[in-house]
Design an enzyme around this catalytic site. Structure first.
Site, short mmCIF file in Angstrom:
data_model
loop_
_atom_site.label_atom_id
_atom_site.label_comp_id
_atom_site.label_asym_id
_atom_site.label_seq_id
_atom_site.Cartn_x
_atom_site.Cartn_y
_atom_site.Cartn_z
N ASP A 27 -2.18 10.52 3.69
CA ASP A 27 -3.60 10.25 3.83
C ASP A 27 -4.26 11.34 4.67
OD1 ASP A 27 -6.11 9.17 3.88
OD2 ASP A 27 -5.64 7.64 5.38
N GLU B 152 -9.28 4.17 2.34
CA GLU B 152 -8.81 4.23 0.95
C GLU B 152 -7.75 3.19 0.64
OE1 GLU B 152 -5.41 5.41 2.84
OE2 GLU B 152 -7.44 6.03 3.33
N ASP C 224 1.81 6.45 5.80
CA ASP C 224 0.76 5.58 5.27
C ASP C 224 1.23 4.84 4.02
OD1 ASP C 224 -1.68 4.51 5.89
OD2 ASP C 224 -2.82 5.89 4.63
N ARG D 131 -7.51 0.02 1.22
CA ARG D 131 -8.06 -1.22 0.66
C ARG D 131 -8.52 -1.02 -0.78
NH1 ARG D 131 -12.30 -1.51 5.43
NH2 ARG D 131 -10.49 -0.49 6.36
N LYS E 262 -9.37 13.48 8.38
CA LYS E 262 -8.90 13.07 9.70
C LYS E 262 -8.78 14.28 10.62
CE LYS E 262 -5.87 9.32 8.02
NZ LYS E 262 -6.39 8.18 8.82
N LYS F 120 0.85 -1.20 0.00
CA LYS F 120 0.00 0.00 0.00
C LYS F 120 0.88 1.24 0.00
CE LYS F 120 -2.95 2.68 3.12
NZ LYS F 120 -3.56 2.73 4.47
N ASP G 17 -11.80 7.59 4.13
CA ASP G 17 -10.57 7.32 4.89
C ASP G 17 -10.24 5.83 4.91
OD1 ASP G 17 -8.34 8.03 6.33
OD2 ASP G 17 -9.36 8.05 8.27
#
Length: 482
Positions: free
Chosen positions: A255, A334, A273, A336, A262, A250, A332
């Site tokens: 993010d 995202e 991230d 996956r 967030k 990933k 959030d």
């Protein structure tokens, strides 16, 4: 290979370094001269884990040193030494395996130990010492000069496996520690291309609107609002006749949470991230450096989850490469989404094994804390091999269940599934989401990893951290060199 700063091959000015455990301390002490025994007693040194003591000669000059460790096979047991000792060179007084009086922990050998050139039971403590010394000496120096140099450990060569593993761990730390302005999707691609060039691999990238043309719609949806184009980076290495290993990471380089933004404290460290991509990249580099007999594919969906006029919204339904429609419950969630397109592509390649790494859920951290990555796997043999490798390398992972009844939490009324839902079992439902995009007949493992150390500890400075990387390599080495 060039030796890292904390190592040297020069022995001329090196002082002897003793290593002991609490259990082996008395035997070590009795073997020392009376003056050393008196000095050690006066200092109250007893070989406790994380301790260090400089030893004087008869004139009061520095004559050597001793460090205390708990588990001689745990690299982090030696992590305090480079900055606890004076910044000069140190040579082991005796090889760490030569002492039978210390406390040996179970599992002295690691998977694949019989392979020539790799760590073997006879030098596993030496390998742990070298790796731990390197991990403990690490400082991220791109923007700030360190206050002092680490002490140097005398070694014979830089060609051993422990130095390749150290380089991989350092790679993860450097990538994660670098702020997003200097480590966006384009810079991540540059890193992969550099690694590919060094090892003779082919690297390609599908970028921007080309993602839509080549059917990677979910990656595009997550990254389209950023001023830096989203992309899928792919590296290919190895011979066609070898088993095909596919690594996926990933690569969300920052993010914000998207339109489900967030809070400030949750966004503060979101440069990390892309920690899953950092792990997959470093593991791929290690596989190539150690020349594992595999055909390797590395896939990194690299995006920045930003807020802008064209950001994807809660309630939208997006397409995916596998043809599964997904309702966006939360922007959030995202990671996956970018992974599902990459995993679907990985499955199309019919590999022998698919392994993905992702800083996917806070739920995994709540369940297991920062040091234990959550392992999900659709194959018991694969999962057990990774768990055993984690014990042997002192780089543990913890298996979590793919509890399929919880798929009900991903139900959508207007699409095939939702990307999120209930707050129940967040790490499990995230893994179940990913599983929908992996061929059921292919062994697959997913590691939900924190990739971060909140507090500085011996061997683990605060900041980016490689977790589950060493055990993943040990598992792969055992699998493909058996």
């Amino acid at each position: 290979m060039t030796l890292p700063e904390a190592f040297t091959t020069e022995t001329q000015d090196a002082l002897p370094l003793h290593v002991t455990t609490r259990g082996g301390f008395n035997d070590w002490l009795q073997a020392q001269p009376a003056t050393v025994q008196a000095w050690v007693g006066a200092q109250g040194f007893d070989g406790s884990a994380g301790s260090a003591l400089v030893l004087p000669d008869a004139e009061g000059a520095m004559a050597g040193a001793v460090i205390g460790v708990e588990d001689p096979l745990d690299p982090c047991a030696y992590g305090h030494a480079p900055f606890a000792l004076p910044a000069r060179s140190w040579s082991l007084a005796t090889e760490p395996d030569a002492s039978a009086s210390d406390d040996s922990a179970p599992g002295d050998s690691t998977p694949g130990d019989s392979t020539p050139g790799d760590s073997t039971p006879g030098n596993s403590r030496r390998a742990a010492l070298e790796l731990g010394w390197g991990l403990g000496s690490y400082r991220f120096t791109r923007y700030k000069a360190p206050l002092r140099a680490p002490a140097q450990l005398v070694v014979e060569t830089a060609d051993g496996e422990s130095f390749d593993v150290l380089a991989a761990c350092t790679r993860v730390r450097d990538l994660v520690n670098t702020p997003t302005e200097d480590m966006g999707p384009d810079q991540l691609e540059t890193v992969v291309r550099g690694i590919g060039k060094e090892h003779g691999a082919e690297v390609e990238a599908v970028t921007g609107d080309e993602l839509l043309k080549q059917n990677f719609p979910a990656i595009h949806a997550v990254g389209r609002a950023s001023h830096r184009a989203p992309r899928l980076i792919a590296l290919h290495w190895g011979d066609e006749g070898q088993p095909h290993l596919c690594l996926v990471g990933k690569g969300v380089c920052f993010d914000s949470g998207g339109l489900d933004i967030k809070p400030a404290d949750g966004m503060r460290n979101m440069k990390k991230d892309m920690g899953g991509a950092a792990h997959a990249i470093a593991l791929a580099e290690l596989v190539m450096a150690r020349k594992l007999p595999v055909r390797l594919t590395l896939l990194v969906p690299a995006v920045e989850n930003s807020i802008g006029p064209n950001a994807f919204r809660p309630g939208e339904v997006i397409a995916t490469r596998k043809g599964i429609s997904v309702e966006i419950d939360n922007t959030d969630a995202e990671g996956r989404l970018v992974l599902c397109d990459a995993l679907a592509h990985a499955g199309e390649l019919s590999p022998d094994l698919i392994v993905d790494f992702a800083t996917l859920t806070g739920a995994a951290r709540i369940a297991l804390g920062p040091d234990l990555p959550a392992l999900f796997a659709n194959d018991d043999i694969l999962a057990n091999a990774w768990l055993n490798a984690g014990e042997a390398t002192r780089d543990p992972v913890w298996r979590m269940p793919l509890w399929r009844p919880y798929l009900r939490y991903l139900t959508s009324n207007i699409a095939d599934m939702a990307n999120s839902g209930s707050k129940m079992a967040g790490a499990v439902t995230a893994a179940l989401y990913l599983e929908r995009f992996v061929p059921g007949d292919k062994p697959w493992a997913h590691l939900d990893v924190y990739a971060w150390s909140d507090n500085a500890r011996p061997g683990r400075p605060a900041g980016g951290e490689a977790l589950g990387l060493r055990s993943a390599f040990a598992m792969l080495k055992a699998r493909y060199r058996a």
